[in-house]
Design a protein around this motif. Structure first.
Motif, mmCIF file in Angstrom:
data_model
loop_
_atom_site.group_PDB
_atom_site.id
_atom_site.type_symbol
_atom_site.label_atom_id
_atom_site.label_comp_id
_atom_site.label_asym_id
_atom_site.label_seq_id
_atom_site.Cartn_x
_atom_site.Cartn_y
_atom_site.Cartn_z
ATOM 1 N N GLY A 187 0.822 -1.109 -0.121
ATOM 2 C CA GLY A 187 0.001 -0.005 0.127
ATOM 3 C C GLY A 187 1.046 1.134 0.012
ATOM 4 N N THR A 188 0.391 2.348 0.557
ATOM 5 C CA THR A 188 1.113 3.493 0.243
ATOM 6 C C THR A 188 2.060 3.963 1.708
ATOM 7 N N GLU A 189 2.099 2.666 2.752
ATOM 8 C CA GLU A 189 3.127 2.920 3.876
ATOM 9 C C GLU A 189 3.950 1.809 3.682
ATOM 10 N N HIS A 190 4.616 1.323 4.846
ATOM 11 C CA HIS A 190 5.380 0.303 4.870
ATOM 12 C C HIS A 190 4.893 -0.806 4.948
ATOM 13 N N ASP A 191 5.184 -2.120 4.171
ATOM 14 C CA ASP A 191 4.673 -3.513 4.058
ATOM 15 C C ASP A 191 6.002 -4.147 4.021
ATOM 16 N N LEU A 192 6.145 -5.063 4.913
ATOM 17 C CA LEU A 192 6.857 -5.988 5.079
ATOM 18 C C LEU A 192 6.800 -7.559 4.829
ATOM 19 N N LEU A 193 7.415 -8.168 3.862
ATOM 20 C CA LEU A 193 7.075 -9.713 3.685
ATOM 21 C C LEU A 193 8.240 -10.207 4.488
ATOM 22 N N LYS A 194 7.539 -11.433 5.329
ATOM 23 C CA LYS A 194 8.460 -12.229 5.867
ATOM 24 C C LYS A 194 8.609 -13.440 5.683
ATOM 25 N N THR A 195 7.555 -14.127 4.787
ATOM 26 C CA THR A 195 7.451 -15.584 4.296
ATOM 27 C C THR A 195 6.769 -15.547 3.182
ATOM 28 N N ALA A 196 7.190 -16.226 2.130
ATOM 29 C CA ALA A 196 6.113 -16.707 0.877
ATOM 30 C C ALA A 196 6.256 -18.269 0.762
ATOM 31 N N VAL A 197 4.853 -18.744 1.159
ATOM 32 C CA VAL A 197 4.889 -20.253 1.067
ATOM 33 C C VAL A 197 4.314 -20.531 -0.245
ATOM 34 N N PRO A 198 4.825 -21.509 -0.901
ATOM 35 C CA PRO A 198 4.225 -22.365 -2.081
ATOM 36 C C PRO A 198 2.975 -23.112 -1.414
ATOM 37 N N THR A 199 1.926 -22.808 -2.404
ATOM 38 C CA THR A 199 0.659 -23.362 -1.687
ATOM 39 C C THR A 199 0.444 -24.830 -2.817
ATOM 40 N N ARG A 200 -0.720 -25.474 -2.562
ATOM 41 C CA ARG A 200 -0.800 -26.720 -3.253
ATOM 42 C C ARG A 200 -1.592 -26.438 -4.667
ATOM 43 N N ASP A 201 -2.153 -25.271 -4.831
ATOM 44 C CA ASP A 201 -2.721 -25.011 -6.237
ATOM 45 C C ASP A 201 -1.639 -24.409 -6.920
ATOM 46 N N GLY A 202 -0.360 -24.306 -6.703
ATOM 47 C CA GLY A 202 0.836 -23.817 -7.351
ATOM 48 C C GLY A 202 1.057 -22.240 -7.197
ATOM 49 N N GLY A 203 0.167 -21.689 -6.503
ATOM 50 C CA GLY A 203 0.662 -20.183 -6.229
ATOM 51 C C GLY A 203 1.253 -20.040 -4.928
ATOM 52 N N TYR A 204 1.292 -18.967 -4.496
ATOM 53 C CA TYR A 204 2.127 -18.748 -3.243
ATOM 54 C C TYR A 204 1.127 -17.858 -2.082
ATOM 55 N N PHE A 205 1.601 -18.109 -0.959
ATOM 56 C CA PHE A 205 0.803 -17.432 0.390
ATOM 57 C C PHE A 205 1.752 -16.562 0.790
ATOM 58 N N LEU A 206 1.762 -15.227 0.755
ATOM 59 C CA LEU A 206 2.632 -14.213 1.295
ATOM 60 C C LEU A 206 2.071 -13.734 2.712
ATOM 61 N N ALA A 207 3.067 -13.729 3.744
ATOM 62 C CA ALA A 207 2.741 -13.337 4.858
ATOM 63 C C ALA A 207 3.627 -12.298 5.656
ATOM 64 N N GLY A 208 3.145 -11.254 6.260
ATOM 65 C CA GLY A 208 4.028 -10.114 6.712
ATOM 66 C C GLY A 208 3.325 -9.416 7.436
ATOM 67 N N TYR A 209 3.787 -8.106 7.641
ATOM 68 C CA TYR A 209 2.670 -7.185 8.385
ATOM 69 C C TYR A 209 2.993 -5.607 7.827
ATOM 70 N N SER A 210 1.883 -4.879 7.962
ATOM 71 C CA SER A 210 1.651 -3.562 7.138
ATOM 72 C C SER A 210 1.371 -2.354 8.114
ATOM 73 N N ASN A 211 1.751 -1.196 7.650
ATOM 74 C CA ASN A 211 1.333 -0.164 8.234
ATOM 75 C C ASN A 211 0.373 0.773 7.205
ATOM 76 N N SER A 212 -0.020 0.173 5.964
ATOM 77 C CA SER A 212 -0.606 0.819 4.911
ATOM 78 C C SER A 212 -2.189 0.691 5.141
ATOM 79 N N PRO A 213 -2.945 2.051 5.029
ATOM 80 C CA PRO A 213 -4.375 1.785 4.874
ATOM 81 C C PRO A 213 -4.883 1.216 3.604
ATOM 82 N N VAL A 214 -6.242 1.173 3.241
ATOM 83 C CA VAL A 214 -6.784 0.711 1.866
ATOM 84 C C VAL A 214 -5.926 1.481 0.893
ATOM 85 N N SER A 215 -5.214 0.955 0.164
ATOM 86 C CA SER A 215 -4.513 1.497 -1.225
ATOM 87 C C SER A 215 -3.911 0.457 -1.986
ATOM 88 N N ALA A 216 -3.637 0.735 -3.185
ATOM 89 C CA ALA A 216 -2.949 -0.130 -3.972
ATOM 90 C C ALA A 216 -3.477 -1.562 -3.874
#
Length: 757
Positions: A43-72
C-alpha cells in the motif's frame, strides 16, 4: 525493549529454481539462477514480507505485516499501527485476495512466520502488544505476546490464540506437527506466570509452546543460561524451531551467556549458535554451541537426509573455535553441517568485503544447500557480481560438501532486503523480499510506498534452460522444423542428430534432443517427441434426403483447430437440403489436415395410389390386388396378409390393405372384397336313368344349404338342412316349387323345377 530486538536484522531471501522445458529436463551442472518474474505488492505505507509459502494450487501465500491503509494492493483498513497482512497470489504472482488482522488502535502486531496447513488453510504466527480488540480475542498477558491465527483456505479466520508471560515474549518461528498441532518458538524475558510455566534464566530465554490443532496449549518449555553479558543485554534468542524425523524438535538461535542453566558447552566468543534437541514431549536431550572468537548468530536450520542438520547464520568471527575460515568482511554467511547429535562435520564461510547478513538456508535439488540473505558488498572475495544499490539480495549455492558452485546478486537502486527462501513444487525457489527500489536493475515494478517505505517484493528465479518449440506431430509429406530457444546466451547447441544450429529440420517421426551449453560450462537438455500424424476426420449423419426436408452432417475431428466444408461452412455441423457429395477438411496443430466426404442421396416420393373400389365376387373365386410397381429402390411393400410383393391374390372376403414404406414416408391403401354365392339352378330334371341330369343338381353349393320342395298342390315332398344334390332321381313326373336357403348368409332362392322321363 526496542520494538525490533537487535538480533532481528532486516533479512531477505533469494532462490535458485529449475524451470521445466517443454518435455524437459536435465542439467549437467548446477547453473546460477535468472529472474523468471518479480512482483511488488503493498500500500502507500510500509509493508514487510516475512515469508512466501508455496501452496498446493501452484500459487504462493505471502505473510508479513503492514502499516498501510486501504490502497494499491491492500483492500482492508488497518487496525493498529502495524497489522498482520497476508496475500494469496497465483503461480505468476498475481494477487487473488488479501486479508488484514490486527488488534486495538495503536497496537503493534508483527507477523513473523506462516505455513500452509494439512487441511489447505494457513497458520500465522507473530507477536502483538494488543489487548482483546479487532481480530484478537485474548487479552494481553504483558508486553508482547505470541499471537497465532488459523485461517481456512480462503483466508477466513477460524480461531486465534495468544500466549505470553508477564513481560516481553517475541515469537519467531512455527511448524505444524505430525499430530496436527503446532510447535511455536521464540524468546522471552518473562518469568513464570500467565501461559509461561517455568522461570526466566537469563535476560531472554528460548520459549517453545506446543499446542493442539485448535491452538489449546499442551505444554511449554523454557531454555537458557544464567549469566548475562554485553550481547543485547545478555541472553539467548531462538530463531527457528522444526520438528525432527524422530518426532522431537530442534531449536536453533544464538546465546551469549556463560555455561549454566540449560547451556552445557562453552561460549567461544561474544555469541554462538545454540542448538537444543528436544523429545516429542519437550524434554531436552542435548544442546550444542557452535562459534568462533567473534559474534555468530544462527537464523536458519533444517534437518538433512542423513539425520544431521544444516545450520546457518551471520558471523564476524575469524578462524578459531568451530570456524575454519577467516572473515571476509564485517559480517559473513556461515554454514555449518552437523551430525545427528549436533557435532560439527564441516563449516564454510562466504562473504564480500562489506557486511553480509544471512537470513535463510534451504536444501538444493542436487543435495547441496542454498544460502540467502542481504549484502552491502560489491564484487569482492566470494561475491562475483557488483552491487545494485543501497542493499541487495545475495544467493550462494554450494554442493553437499559446502563447496561453492555459484552466487547471484539481485536488487534495485535503493534498499532491498530479504527474509525467507522456499523451494517450489517445480524444483525452483521463491524469494520473500522487501524493497524500497523503483523500477531499476532486477526490479521490474515501481515502489508503492515511497522511497522510505518498503514494499513486499516477491521474486521467482530459474536457472538457464533450453526449450524446444515446433510441431509435436509430423504431417505426411510436410517436413517439420524444431527450434531451440534458451533463457540465457548459449555458447553451443548440439542436437541428437549431430546438427549444431538452433533449428533442426525433421522429416521422420522420432525423439529429438538438444543440449545447450552456457557460459561456465552449464548445460541444459530438452527433448521433443515428434509423432506421426494419425488423426482421421470422419462425417456422421443421414445419407438419405427425404423430399422437402434437410439433413444435418457433423464432422468428428478430435484435436482439430479448424474445419472447412465444401459448402464454405467452418462449423462442426452443416445442414444440407440437396443431394450430392459433401466434404470437410480438418486442420490440426502443426498444420496437418485430414479430409472426409459423405454422399447424400435423394429418396423419391411415393405417389398416391389406390387398390381399386370395393367389390363383391362369387364365393370360391380369387381376386388379385395390385399396388404400384416399378418404384425406386428402397420401397417396401407390407400387406395386411403378410405379403411383401407388389401384388397379392385373395380368396376370402374381407378388407385388405397395403403400406408402401420408405425411410421418408408411409403410404397406405385398402380395398374391401365381399363374397356372394353364385349358384346354377336347373329348371328341369330328366330322370330317365342315363346318368345325365337325373337329379336336381345345383352347381356352386358351398356350405350348408336347406331345401324344401312342394308339389303343385302345395304339399311338401322334400325337406333337408344339408342338401347334396341327391333329389329327383325317383321323383314323380311333374312340376315342383323349391325354396333354397343358406342361414349363414341369409341367402334364399325360390322357383319351379319340372321332372320328366
Amino acid at each position: 525493549m526496542p520494538r525490533l530486538p537487535l538480533l532481528l536484522f532486516h533479512r531477505f531471501c533469494l532462490a535458485c529454481a529449475a524451470v521445466l522445458a517443454l518435455v524437459v529436463e536435465a542439467h549437467a551442472q548446477v547453473a546460477p539462477p535468472l529472474s523468471e518474474w518479480d512482483r511488488t505488492l503493498g500500500g502507500t505505507e510500509h509493508d514487510l514480507l516475512k515469508t512466501a509459502v508455496p501452496t498446493r494450487d501452484g500459487g504462493y501465500f505471502l505473510a508479513g505485516y503492514s502499516n498501510s491503509p486501504v490502497s494499491a494492493f491492500k483492500s482492508q483498513p488497518r487496525r493498529g499501527v502495524d497489522d498482520y497482512w497476508v496475500v494469496k497470489v497465483d503461480a505468476q504472482g498475481q494477487r487473488q485476495w488479501d486479508r488484514t488482522f490486527g488488534g486495538a488502535s495503536g497496537s503493534l502486531n508483527y507477523l513473523q512466520d506462516a505455513q500452509q496447513t494439512a487441511d489447505g488453510g494457513y497458520i500465522l504466527g507473530g507477536y502483538s502488544n494488543s489487548g482483546a480488540a479487532g481480530e484478537r480475542t485474548a487479552p494481553s498477558r504483558g508486553g508482547y505476546d505470541y499471537w497465532v491465527i488459523k485461517l481456512d483456505a480462503q483466508g477466513v479466520k477460524q480461531w486465534d490464540r495468544a500466549y505470553g508471560g508477564t513481560s516481553e515474549d517475541y515469537f519467531t518461528s512455527l511448524h505444524q506437527t505430525a499430530d496436527g498441532g503446532y510447535i511455536l518458538g521464540g524468546y522471552s524475558s518473562s518469568g513464570a506466570g500467565g501461559d509461561k510455566t517455568q522461570p526466566r534464566l537469563g535476560v531472554s530465554d528460548y520459549w517453545v509452546v506446543k499446542v493442539d490443532g485448535q491452538g489449546v496449549r499442551q505444554w511449554d518449555r523454557t531454555f537458557g543460561s544464567f549469566s548475562v553479558g554485553p550481547f543485547n543485554n545478555g541472553g539467548s534468542q531462538l530463531q527457528r524451531v522444526r520438528q525432527t524425523a524422530d518426532g522431537g524438535y530442534m531449536l536453533g538461535g544464538a546465546i551469549n551467556n556463560s555455561a549454566g542453566g540449560d547451556l552445557t558447552g562453552p561460549i567461544r566468543g561474544d555469541a554462538d549458535f545454540w542448538l537444543v534437541k528436544l523429545t516429542a514431549q519437550g524434554t531436552k536431550q542435548w544442546d550444542r554451541t557452535l562459534g568462533g572468537p567473534g559474534t555468530d548468530v544462527l537464523f536458519a536450520l533444517f534437518q538433512t537426509p542423513d539425520g544431521g542438520y544444516a545450520v546457518a547464520g551471520t558471523s564476524d568471527s575469524g578462524v578459531g573455535g568451530d570456524k575454519g575460515a577467516p572473515s571476509r568482511g564485517t559480517g559473513d554467511y556461515w554454514l555449518v553441517k552437523t551430525d545427528a547429535l549436533g557435532v560439527r562435520q564441516w563449516d564454510r564461510t562466504f562473504g564480500g568485503t562489506a557486511y553480509d547478513h544471512l537470513s535463510d538456508v534451504c536444501p538444493g535439488a542436487d543435495g547441496g544447500y542454498v544460502l540467502s540473505g542481504s549484502t552491502a558488498s560489491g564484487a569482492s572475495a566470494d561475491k562475483t557480481e557488483p552491487g545494485r544499490g543501497g542493499g541487495d539480495a545475495w544467493l550462494v549455492k554450494v554442493n553437499d560438501q559446502g563447496a561453492k558452485q555459484w552466487d547471484r546478486t539481485l536488487g534495485g537502486l535503493a534498499g532491498d532486503f530479504v527474509d525467507r527462501l522456499h523451494p517450489t513444487a517445480d524444483g525452483g525457489y521463491i524469494l520473500a523480499c522487501g524493497s524500497m527500489s523503483g523500477v531499476s536493475a532486477d526490479k521490474s515494478e515501481p515502489n508503492l510506498g515511497g522511497n522510505q517505505s518498503p514494499d513486499m517484493w516477491l521474486v521467482k528465479l530459474a536457472p538457464p534452460a533450453v526449450r524446444i518449440t515446433g510441431p509435436a506431430v509430423l504431417c505426411p509429406g510436410n517436413p517439420a522444423q524444431l527450434v531451440a530457444t534458451a533463457t540465457a546466451p548459449v555458447v553451443a547447441y548440439r542436437w541428437s542428430t549431430g546438427v549444431t544450429t538452433p533449428t533442426l529440420a525433421v522429416a521422420l517421426p522420432g525423439t529429438y534432443t538438444v543440449t545447450a551449453t552456457f557460459a561456465g560450462g552449464y548445460t541444459s537438455t530438452a527433448t521433443q517427441v515428434v509423432a506421426p500424424f494419425i488423426a482421421v476426420a470422419t462425417i456422421g449423419g443421414d445419407s438419405l434426403l427425404c423430399p422437402g426436408r434437410s439433413v444435418v452432417l457433423t464432422a468428428q475431428a478430435s484435436g482439430a483447430t479448424g474445419l472447412l466444408w465444401t459448402t464454405g461452412a467452418t462449423t462442426p455441423s452443416v445442414t444440407v437440403s440437396q443431394p450430392g457429395t459433401y466434404a470437410v477438411v480438418a486442420t490440426y496443430p502443426g498444420g496437418c489436415t485430414s479430409r472426409a466426404q459423405w454422399r447424400v442421396r435423394a429418396v423419391p416420393a411415393v405417389p398416391a395410389f389406390s387398390l381399386g373400389r370395393d367389390t363383391t365376387v362369387c364365393e370360391g373365386s380369387a381376386l388379385v390386388l395390385t399396388a404400384p410397381a416399378g418404384l425406386a429402390p428402397g420401397v417396401a411393400y407390407q400387406w395386411s396378409t403378410g405379403a411383401t410383393t407388389p401384388t397379392v391374390q385373395v380368396a376370402q372376403a374381407g378388407t385388405y390393405s397395403v403400406q408402401l414404406v420408405t425411410v421418408c414416408d408411409v403410404r397406405t391403401a385398402s380395398r374391401t372384397v365381399r363374397h356372394r354365392p353364385c349358384l346354377t339352378i336347373p329348371t328341369i330334371v330328366t330322370a330317365n336313368g342315363d346318368l345325365r341330369n337325373d337329379r336336381f343338381a345345383i352347381l356352386g353349393l358351398r356350405g350348408a344349404w336347406s331345401l324344401q320342395l312342394y308339389n303343385r298342390w302345395g304339399q311338401q315332398v322334400y325337406n333337408t338342412t344339408a342338401y347334396r344334390n341327391e333329389w329327383g332321381e325317383n321323383a314323380a313326373v311333374g312340376v315342383y316349387y323349391y325354396l333354397l336357403t343358406q342361414a349363414a348368409s341369409a341367402t334364399a332362392y325360390k322357383g319351379w323345377v319340372e321332372v320328366v322321363r
